[in-house]
Motif scaffolding. Structure first.
Motif, mmCIF file in Angstrom:
data_model
loop_
_atom_site.group_PDB
_atom_site.id
_atom_site.type_symbol
_atom_site.label_atom_id
_atom_site.label_comp_id
_atom_site.label_asym_id
_atom_site.label_seq_id
_atom_site.Cartn_x
_atom_site.Cartn_y
_atom_site.Cartn_z
ATOM 1 N N GLU A 353 -22.523 -2.586 -58.214
ATOM 2 C CA GLU A 353 -21.368 -1.998 -57.513
ATOM 3 C C GLU A 353 -20.163 -2.140 -58.428
ATOM 4 N N LEU A 354 -19.569 -1.003 -58.775
ATOM 5 C CA LEU A 354 -18.434 -1.008 -59.703
ATOM 6 C C LEU A 354 -17.148 -1.450 -58.994
ATOM 7 N N SER A 355 -16.272 -2.149 -59.746
ATOM 8 C CA SER A 355 -14.929 -2.494 -59.231
ATOM 9 C C SER A 355 -14.076 -1.224 -59.251
ATOM 10 N N SER A 356 -13.335 -1.018 -58.195
ATOM 11 C CA SER A 356 -12.564 0.227 -58.067
ATOM 12 C C SER A 356 -11.180 0.093 -58.724
ATOM 13 N N ILE A 357 -10.771 1.196 -59.351
ATOM 14 C CA ILE A 357 -9.382 1.253 -59.861
ATOM 15 C C ILE A 357 -8.513 2.076 -58.908
ATOM 16 N N ALA A 358 -9.064 2.461 -57.803
ATOM 17 C CA ALA A 358 -8.363 3.349 -56.875
ATOM 18 C C ALA A 358 -7.085 2.728 -56.309
ATOM 19 N N SER A 359 -7.131 1.401 -55.989
ATOM 20 C CA SER A 359 -5.937 0.768 -55.399
ATOM 21 C C SER A 359 -4.766 0.795 -56.380
ATOM 22 N N ASN A 360 -5.058 0.536 -57.658
ATOM 23 C CA ASN A 360 -4.001 0.610 -58.674
ATOM 24 C C ASN A 360 -3.533 2.052 -58.849
ATOM 25 N N LEU A 361 -4.496 2.940 -58.739
ATOM 26 C CA LEU A 361 -4.177 4.354 -58.896
ATOM 27 C C LEU A 361 -3.215 4.829 -57.805
ATOM 28 N N VAL A 362 -3.407 4.315 -56.605
ATOM 29 C CA VAL A 362 -2.519 4.665 -55.492
ATOM 30 C C VAL A 362 -1.078 4.277 -55.811
ATOM 31 N N GLN A 363 -0.933 3.091 -56.411
ATOM 32 C CA GLN A 363 0.406 2.624 -56.761
ATOM 33 C C GLN A 363 1.027 3.491 -57.860
ATOM 34 N N ILE A 364 0.217 3.864 -58.840
ATOM 35 C CA ILE A 364 0.730 4.736 -59.907
ATOM 36 C C ILE A 364 1.142 6.088 -59.330
ATOM 37 N N LYS A 365 0.297 6.602 -58.447
ATOM 38 C CA LYS A 365 0.637 7.865 -57.797
ATOM 39 C C LYS A 365 1.961 7.759 -57.047
ATOM 40 N N SER A 366 2.151 6.632 -56.363
ATOM 41 C CA SER A 366 3.384 6.426 -55.600
ATOM 42 C C SER A 366 4.605 6.409 -56.525
ATOM 43 N N GLU A 367 4.461 5.701 -57.669
ATOM 44 C CA GLU A 367 5.562 5.654 -58.639
ATOM 45 C C GLU A 367 5.881 7.057 -59.157
ATOM 46 N N VAL A 368 4.836 7.799 -59.471
ATOM 47 C CA VAL A 368 5.029 9.148 -60.007
ATOM 48 C C VAL A 368 5.663 10.046 -58.946
ATOM 49 N N GLU A 369 5.184 9.937 -57.719
ATOM 50 C CA GLU A 369 5.735 10.763 -56.644
ATOM 51 C C GLU A 369 7.210 10.433 -56.407
ATOM 52 N N HIS A 370 7.527 9.132 -56.439
ATOM 53 C CA HIS A 370 8.918 8.703 -56.246
ATOM 54 C C HIS A 370 9.800 9.235 -57.379
ATOM 55 N N ALA A 371 9.298 9.142 -58.597
ATOM 56 C CA ALA A 371 10.050 9.653 -59.744
ATOM 57 C C ALA A 371 10.230 11.161 -59.637
ATOM 58 N N ASN A 372 9.194 11.850 -59.185
ATOM 59 C CA ASN A 372 9.288 13.301 -59.053
ATOM 60 C C ASN A 372 10.313 13.716 -58.001
ATOM 61 N N VAL A 373 10.402 12.908 -56.937
ATOM 62 C CA VAL A 373 11.427 13.189 -55.915
ATOM 63 C C VAL A 373 12.820 13.144 -56.541
ATOM 64 N N GLN A 374 13.057 12.097 -57.350
ATOM 65 C CA GLN A 374 14.366 11.959 -57.996
ATOM 66 C C GLN A 374 14.586 13.030 -59.066
ATOM 67 N N ILE A 375 13.518 13.385 -59.752
ATOM 68 C CA ILE A 375 13.633 14.445 -60.762
ATOM 69 C C ILE A 375 13.981 15.772 -60.085
ATOM 70 N N LEU A 376 13.311 16.049 -58.981
ATOM 71 C CA LEU A 376 13.605 17.276 -58.253
ATOM 72 C C LEU A 376 15.039 17.261 -57.720
#
Length: 761
Positions: A353-376
């Motif tokens: 059973e592989l260890s998931s990187i999804a939880s970290n990915l969620v956080q990166i997505k959140s950072e990117v989404e937050h940055a995109n809000v400010q960029i927009l």
């Protein structure tokens, strides 16, 4: 009445000038040329541009006083040879009933004026309280400006160096700004975006794409083993030898029936059984596993490569530290998963059973989404920068209003209370002014029934006759309401009057004028009187008559029951000063309503000194006092001449020629100069003369003056009058040169040439 006179930067008054604090009765003594007329002219004509640096300060609450000034300019203006004299309106005495009504109304006017004065004082105090409130609130507002100036300075543009304008902006915003309230942090971020970030639009960050199903493929958990329904399947399963057997099976190819492990000959059907055990199903599962592992490695590694720019590039609004940390965790997880997959590959029967990187990915997505809000938001702001600036500035001021709310509420509460009281006082004052004006108008209406210029003619002519002036009188001129000076036969006498006659009738006219007015509506106004040298050309009899008139005026002022409120007298005449200032009960002591001043000019600059008692005791003492206090005056030589004339001719009866003979030849000519005035019998102690001189000449004159007393054995008198002062004569080159000049000039007198001596008026 006048409380204070300030005079500077005019005539002989320098930039420091003088300040004269006045009372009811004021005496200013000064020789001619010291600046008396400049003072009287300021009082007479304060609006003249030359007096722009001077000031007349009236007592708080004083009514509108009329200011009457007698000086030489008054004489010139009112007694021109070719012009008629303005008539003086005074109240007649035909109706005691009307006079009583007028007097009653004027007393009521004074009462209202007192109330107006009290209200003005209260208004002034209330305005001071309001000013204190304003100053305190302004300071509170300024504290907020200082606190937020660095980060909100764009919103404070135009107000950052002006406390009052900043306060006014705070008041205006408090009343009108109803914008949504934002926190300081929110506003700060918007300031960074609107005012500080570059005005270039930013491309949004691509969305994060990663198939989390790569980590959850069922093949990773599937135990890959051979076919179970053959003979050897049971043994392989019990011994859990599937992976070992599978490796051996691969090695059997090309061994010619020999076991690759024990090197023994295998049974004949063994290979067939193994081939059947590892059938097509097993082979497909292995292929599926290998392709799944390959896809996981390829896609996950591709993800890291695709989004590596998030940690290698400077992207606005991205928390680079956090993104880097998350990528490191994900990369570590990825490496661990690769190791697990390698084991699975080698041991297909294992379940992993592989260890998931999804939880970290969620956080990166959140950072990117937050940055995109400010960029927009930034891009939107750039598209609408003008409107955004205006909106942000308004929101910042809404924040300031909220921060200042307590101070504002306190200020407005106190301001409304104090302003309400002030409005009430001002309305009260307006009512009192209205009552006063109505009474004044009623009094003027009554006065107009009685006022006339004819009683003034009678009063002045009566005074002229009582003083022995019978060869001329005032008469009504052809122009109604004006006067002329006429002889007994009716001829115009204006051009034939002597200087003394002209001066005397001018003063009588002034004296009558202060009891009336050239304006029919101003017969009974409150008034201040200033008199500047009224007896400069009069004989001693007229001096006492004028003094008597002025003393009567002083009594009226002190009675507090007339419209005369204040008197200012300026004179250079000692006898006249004594006549008007002497008080039998108090001698030279100053009364509470008096002030005494002496005006002097030193180095061509006028200065004034106040005295706590009458400084004019007698003319002889005054001369010594002036010599002692002001030895460098331009009139010093004349003062010494007067002293010598009085003492040696009148008091000592000493032969002047014998005193001169006691001096060396080089000093006789200077000594003769000092006595020349005394030998001229046409002058008196109260006349003023002027001789061009300087400090060095005064020093030489003074030394000769002192030695005259020594040589005549009257040194004790000199010491008594001068207070035993030490006198040192500087025998320097400048003094010698000055002495030489005096000797040469006086030597010319001996041969008939005149010294530069001229009357000083």
């Amino acid at each position: 009445m006048i409380e204070k006179i300030r005079i500077k930067e005019v005539a002989s008054y320098d930039s420091t000038g003088i300040e004269v604090n006045l009372s009811k009765i004021n005496y200013i003594y000064g020789s001619n040329g010291t600046g008396k007329t400049t003072i009287s002219e300021l009082l007479r004509n304060s609006d003249n541009q030359k007096f722009s640096s001077c000031n007349i300060e009236w007592k708080q609450g004083s009514p509108d006083f009329d200011l009457f000034v007698y000086n030489r300019n008054f004489v010139q203006e009112n007694f021109s040879i070719h012009n008629d004299i303005k008539g003086i309106f005074t109240l007649g005495k035909e109706s005691t009933e009307i006079l009583a009504l007028i007097e009653g109304k004027l007393k009521e006017v004074e009462k209202h004026q007192d109330r107006i004065g009290n209200l003005e004082n209260n208004i002034k105090h209330k305005k001071e309280q309001l000013e204190i409130l304003k100053t305190n609130f302004m300071n509170h507002c300024w504290d907020l400006k200082q606190k937020y100036d660095e980060n909100f300075k764009e919103a404070f543009t135009g107000l950052r160096n002006n406390r009052e304008r900043f306060m006014e902006k705070c008041l205006s915003e408090a009343e009108n700004n109803n914008s949504e309230l934002y926190t300081y942090e929110e506003l700060y971020r918007r300031v960074e975006s609107v005012f500080k970030n570059p005005r270039v639009k930013i491309r949004p960050i691509p969305g994060i794409q990663y198939e989390s199903s790569l980590e959850e493929q069922s093949i990773f958990q599937t135990k890959i083993i051979g076919k179970k329904d053959i003979d050897i399947a049971r043994l392989i399963s019990e011994l859990n030898l599937s992976d070992w057997v599978q490796q051996g099976h691969r090695h059997m190819e090309g061994t010619d029936g020999i076991c690759p492990f024990c090197q023994q000959e295998l049974p004949g059907i063994f290979k067939e059984n193994l081939d059947e055990y590892f059938d097509e199903t097993y082979t497909e599962q292995i292929q599926n596993l290998n392709s799944s592992i390959e896809k996981y490695e390829r896609d996950t590694f591709g993800f890291f490569e695709e989004y590596n720019f998030l940690i290698t590039e400077d992207i606005p609004f991205i928390n680079k530290e956090r993104i880097t940390s998350l990528f490191e965790i994900m990369n570590s997880t990825y490496k661990e998963n690769i190791q697990l997959l390698e084991r699975k590959k080698n041991e297909p029967s294992r379940s992993i059973e592989l260890s998931s990187i999804a939880s970290n990915l969620v956080q990166i997505k959140s950072e990117v989404e937050h940055a995109n809000v400010q960029i927009l938001e930034l891009n939107r702001v750039i598209d609408n920068i003008k409107e955004e600036k205006e909106r942000l500035i308004k929101d910042i001021w809404r924040f300031i209003v909220e921060e200042n709310k307590g101070n504002y509420d306190n200020y407005m509460s106190n301001f409304r209370r104090e302003s309400g009281a002030l409005v009430g006082m001002e309305k009260g004052k307006a009512r009192q002014v209205g009552f006063k004006k109505k009474l004044e108008e009623e009094a003027i209406e009554l006065q107009n029934q009685l006022t006339s210029v004819l009683p003034s003619i009678h009063e002045i002519n009566t005074l002229l006759k009582s003083f022995g002036f019978t060869n001329f009188q005032l008469a009504e001129s052809d122009e109604q309401g004006n006067y002329k000076i006429a002889r007994e036969n009716g001829e115009d006498a204006n051009e034939t009057l002597s200087e003394g006659e002209k001066t005397f009738i001018t003063f009588l006219y002034f004296y009558q004028l202060i009891n009336g007015s050239n304006d029919q509506d101003k017969v009974n106004t409150a008034r201040v009187v200033a008199i500047d040298d009224p007896i400069s050309s009069l004989d001693s009899n007229i001096l006492f008559m004028v003094s008597n008139l002025i003393n009567n005026l002083k009594k009226k002022i002190r009675s507090n029951d007339t419209n005369f409120k204040q008197l200012i007298i300026l004179t250079h005449n000692v006898y006249f000063h004594k006549e008007i200032s002497f008080n039998k009960e108090h001698g030279s002591k100053k009364l509470n309503d008096e002030t005494f001043w002496i005006l002097r000019k030193t180095d061509n600059t006028s200065q004034i000194t106040k005295y706590e008692e009458n400084p004019i005791k007698n003319s002889y003492e005054l001369l010594w006092k002036e010599l002692k206090e002001n030895p460098n005056s331009i009139t010093t030589p004349n003062i010494m001449r007067r002293i010598l004339e009085n003492y040696f001719k009148f008091f000592g009866n000493i032969d002047v020629n014998k005193i001169i003979e006691e001096f060396p030849d080089e000093d006789k000519v200077v000594c003769n100069s000092l006595f020349s005035w005394a030998n001229d019998g046409s002058h008196h102690v109260n006349d003023d003369l002027y001789v061009d001189s300087n400090q060095e000449q005064n020093t030489i004159y003074f030394e000769v003056f002192r030695r005259i007393f020594i040589n005549s054995n009257h040194e004790s008198h000199f010491n008594m009058m001068m207070g035993n002062i030490e006198i040192e004569v500087e025998e320097d080159a400048a003094a010698d040169e000055a002495k030489k000049e005096i000797q040469e000039a006086l030597a010319q007198i001996a041969v008939g040439r005149s010294l530069r001596i001229k009357p000083y008026f």
